[in-house]
Design a protein around this motif. Structure first.
Motif, PDB file in Angstrom:
ATOM      1  N   TYR A 135       2.150 -21.533   2.965  1.00  0.00           N
ATOM      2  CA  TYR A 135       1.532 -20.965   2.002  1.00  0.00           C
ATOM      3  C   TYR A 135       1.825 -21.710   0.628  1.00  0.00           C
ATOM      4  O   TYR A 135       2.809 -22.592   0.602  1.00  0.00           O
ATOM      5  N   GLN A 166       2.917 -16.145  -9.400  1.00  0.00           N
ATOM      6  CA  GLN A 166       2.184 -15.556  -8.526  1.00  0.00           C
ATOM      7  C   GLN A 166       2.770 -15.394  -7.074  1.00  0.00           C
ATOM      8  O   GLN A 166       3.643 -15.830  -6.616  1.00  0.00           O
ATOM      9  N   GLY A 167       1.888 -14.559  -6.470  1.00  0.00           N
ATOM     10  CA  GLY A 167       2.213 -14.291  -5.025  1.00  0.00           C
ATOM     11  C   GLY A 167       1.877 -15.584  -4.171  1.00  0.00           C
ATOM     12  O   GLY A 167       0.803 -16.321  -4.252  1.00  0.00           O
ATOM     13  N   PRO A 168       2.501 -15.812  -2.850  1.00  0.00           N
ATOM     14  CA  PRO A 168       2.272 -17.062  -1.907  1.00  0.00           C
ATOM     15  C   PRO A 168       0.719 -16.817  -1.487  1.00  0.00           C
ATOM     16  O   PRO A 168       0.214 -15.530  -1.354  1.00  0.00           O
ATOM     17  N   TYR A 223      -2.554 -22.188   9.463  1.00  0.00           N
ATOM     18  CA  TYR A 223      -2.070 -21.515  10.832  1.00  0.00           C
ATOM     19  C   TYR A 223      -1.865 -22.295  11.964  1.00  0.00           C
ATOM     20  O   TYR A 223      -2.974 -22.861  12.285  1.00  0.00           O
ATOM     21  N   ASP A 255      -6.462 -22.206  12.040  1.00  0.00           N
ATOM     22  CA  ASP A 255      -7.076 -21.780  10.745  1.00  0.00           C
ATOM     23  C   ASP A 255      -6.549 -22.808   9.733  1.00  0.00           C
ATOM     24  O   ASP A 255      -5.427 -22.818   9.807  1.00  0.00           O
ATOM     25  N   GLY A 296      -0.083 -14.397  16.603  1.00  0.00           N
ATOM     26  CA  GLY A 296      -0.606 -13.497  15.831  1.00  0.00           C
ATOM     27  C   GLY A 296      -0.010 -13.395  14.462  1.00  0.00           C
ATOM     28  O   GLY A 296      -0.544 -13.167  13.659  1.00  0.00           O
ATOM     29  N   GLN A 333       6.586 -12.387   9.876  1.00  0.00           N
ATOM     30  CA  GLN A 333       6.638 -13.595   9.498  1.00  0.00           C
ATOM     31  C   GLN A 333       8.220 -14.106   8.654  1.00  0.00           C
ATOM     32  O   GLN A 333       8.378 -13.256   7.703  1.00  0.00           O
ATOM     33  N   TYR A 374      -2.094  -2.486   7.812  1.00  0.00           N
ATOM     34  CA  TYR A 374      -0.777  -3.028   7.928  1.00  0.00           C
ATOM     35  C   TYR A 374      -0.163  -3.613   6.412  1.00  0.00           C
ATOM     36  O   TYR A 374      -0.806  -4.515   5.964  1.00  0.00           O
ATOM     37  N   ARG A 376       2.359   1.058   8.539  1.00  0.00           N
ATOM     38  CA  ARG A 376       0.947   0.912   9.270  1.00  0.00           C
ATOM     39  C   ARG A 376      -0.044   2.138   8.303  1.00  0.00           C
ATOM     40  O   ARG A 376       0.491   3.147   7.876  1.00  0.00           O
ATOM     41  N   ASN A 435      -1.090  -7.330   5.733  1.00  0.00           N
ATOM     42  CA  ASN A 435      -1.167  -8.216   6.775  1.00  0.00           C
ATOM     43  C   ASN A 435      -2.548  -8.055   7.706  1.00  0.00           C
ATOM     44  O   ASN A 435      -2.569  -7.111   8.124  1.00  0.00           O
ATOM     45  N   LEU A 456      -7.088 -13.131   9.943  1.00  0.00           N
ATOM     46  CA  LEU A 456      -7.668 -14.180   9.564  1.00  0.00           C
ATOM     47  C   LEU A 456      -9.108 -14.046   9.822  1.00  0.00           C
ATOM     48  O   LEU A 456      -9.598 -13.507  10.826  1.00  0.00           O
ATOM     49  N   SER A 457     -10.181 -14.729   9.131  1.00  0.00           N
ATOM     50  CA  SER A 457     -11.481 -14.474   9.464  1.00  0.00           C
ATOM     51  C   SER A 457     -11.789 -15.120  10.813  1.00  0.00           C
ATOM     52  O   SER A 457     -12.719 -15.027  11.333  1.00  0.00           O
ATOM     53  N   SER A 458     -10.788 -16.390  11.073  1.00  0.00           N
ATOM     54  CA  SER A 458     -11.121 -17.020  12.192  1.00  0.00           C
ATOM     55  C   SER A 458     -10.656 -16.053  13.541  1.00  0.00           C
ATOM     56  O   SER A 458     -10.869 -16.280  14.637  1.00  0.00           O
ATOM     57  N   SER A 461      -7.968 -15.536  14.646  1.00  0.00           N
ATOM     58  CA  SER A 461      -6.663 -16.439  15.161  1.00  0.00           C
ATOM     59  C   SER A 461      -5.174 -15.835  15.333  1.00  0.00           C
ATOM     60  O   SER A 461      -4.298 -15.928  15.984  1.00  0.00           O
ATOM     61  N   ALA A 462      -5.069 -14.901  13.988  1.00  0.00           N
ATOM     62  CA  ALA A 462      -3.929 -14.609  13.647  1.00  0.00           C
ATOM     63  C   ALA A 462      -4.115 -13.592  12.628  1.00  0.00           C
ATOM     64  O   ALA A 462      -5.065 -13.464  12.030  1.00  0.00           O
ATOM     65  N   ARG A 463      -2.741 -13.109  12.039  1.00  0.00           N
ATOM     66  CA  ARG A 463      -2.920 -12.211  10.795  1.00  0.00           C
ATOM     67  C   ARG A 463      -2.281 -13.166   9.775  1.00  0.00           C
ATOM     68  O   ARG A 463      -1.280 -13.873   9.643  1.00  0.00           O
ATOM     69  N   GLN A 464      -2.910 -12.888   8.642  1.00  0.00           N
ATOM     70  CA  GLN A 464      -2.341 -13.650   7.314  1.00  0.00           C
ATOM     71  C   GLN A 464      -1.786 -12.485   6.442  1.00  0.00           C
ATOM     72  O   GLN A 464      -2.179 -11.470   6.519  1.00  0.00           O
ATOM     73  N   LEU A 465      -1.022 -13.180   5.466  1.00  0.00           N
ATOM     74  CA  LEU A 465      -0.442 -11.971   4.407  1.00  0.00           C
ATOM     75  C   LEU A 465      -1.299 -12.320   3.147  1.00  0.00           C
ATOM     76  O   LEU A 465      -1.350 -13.451   2.596  1.00  0.00           O
ATOM     77  N   PHE A 469      -0.766 -11.469  -0.653  1.00  0.00           N
ATOM     78  CA  PHE A 469       0.142 -11.196  -1.571  1.00  0.00           C
ATOM     79  C   PHE A 469      -0.220 -10.833  -2.873  1.00  0.00           C
ATOM     80  O   PHE A 469      -1.220 -11.291  -3.418  1.00  0.00           O
ATOM     81  N   GLY A 470       0.092  -9.865  -3.575  1.00  0.00           N
ATOM     82  CA  GLY A 470      -0.168  -9.411  -5.006  1.00  0.00           C
ATOM     83  C   GLY A 470       0.855 -10.610  -5.887  1.00  0.00           C
ATOM     84  O   GLY A 470       1.485 -11.451  -5.474  1.00  0.00           O
ATOM     85  N   SER A 471       0.756 -10.373  -7.204  1.00  0.00           N
ATOM     86  CA  SER A 471       1.490 -11.070  -8.009  1.00  0.00           C
ATOM     87  C   SER A 471       2.675 -10.753  -8.233  1.00  0.00           C
ATOM     88  O   SER A 471       3.547 -11.682  -8.986  1.00  0.00           O
TER      89      SER A 471
END
Lengths: 114, 116
Positions: A35, A41-43, A48, A56, A99, A103, B32, B51, B93, B96-98, B100-104, B106-108
């Motif tokens: 990240y 800001q946030g990450p 991946y 990805d 997945g 994290q 999530y 969740r 959470n 991902l568009s792929s 393949s996994a889940r991405q985080l 974040f807000g600011s």
């Protein structure tokens, strides 16, 4: 036990230099994420890996950014011809399973490009 | 694009008081959510998750509330302590568009300062 570690913790580069940032994930963790966190800001997601496979890379901002994890453990994020806008904290996170629901983050590498 | 954001950038509370940190999200498909705490010079640390099939979850001194109708999350910290001073992020959470996994995402963040 040992968490995610990153090195160096701080890096100052002159514009145009190449840099390499290292991430040591938690032993046995399958998933690894990079990240980028700009100041205040946030990450934001960069890329991946599941074991050694980069599944990805949709978040990499340009083709100057390259990441690898050749043996499925340590990962390196390389930035070529650094620009001032690359200045940020680069965070690595690992997850036990594929997945990446849970994290665990490292302390980050703070990159300053002058 | 869709994003996660926070209502307030800073929050100051007296030691011992309860803290409430709010977060709005825009992706109605998110299922999530995670709250992270980030201290200066450190990476984000998991606090609590929830969740979308729940509206409340409690941990040790922390409670997360989820209101899917208005797409709003809140983090409540009971008896706030000096060690709670940090930036707090909510994150979605999501896959991902792929796929393949889940991405985080974040807000600011909200900077929480605990006053003695």
């Amino acid at each position: 036990g040992a968490g995610v570690s990153q090195s160096p913790r701080y890096k100052v580069a002159k514009r145009g230099q190449d840099v390499a940032l290292r991430c040591d994930p938690i032993s046995g963790h399958v998933s690894l994420f990079w990240y980028q966190q700009a100041l205040g800001q946030g990450p934001e997601f960069l890329t991946y890996f599941q074991n050694e496979a980069q599944l990805d890379k949709s978040g990499l901002p340009s083709d100057r950014f390259f990441a690898e994890r050749p043996e499925g453990s340590v990962s390196t994020l390389k930035i070529q011809r650094t620009q001032q806008e690359d200045s940020a904290v680069y965070l690595c996170a690992s997850s036990l399973r594929q997945g990446g629901e849970t994290q665990y983050f490292g302390p980050g590498t703070r990159l300053l490009v002058l | 694009g869709e994003s996660v954001g926070l209502h307030l950038p800073t929050l100051s509370v007296q030691e011992g008081d309860n803290s409430i940190i709010n977060c709005a999200y825009s992706n109605s498909a998110s299922d999530y959510f995670i709250w992270y705490k980030q201290e200066s010079g450190k990476g984000p640390q998991f606090i609590i998750d929830i969740r979308s099939n729940m509206d409340k979850r409690q941990g040790q001194r922390v409670t997360v509330l989820l209101n899917k109708t208005v797409k709003h999350l809140s983090l409540q910290i009971a008896a706030t302590q000096p060690g709670d001073s940090a930036v707090y992020f909510c994150a979605e959470n999501n896959p991902l568009s792929s796929g393949s996994a889940r991405q985080l995402t974040f807000g600011s963040g909200t900077q929480l300062t605990v006053l003695p």
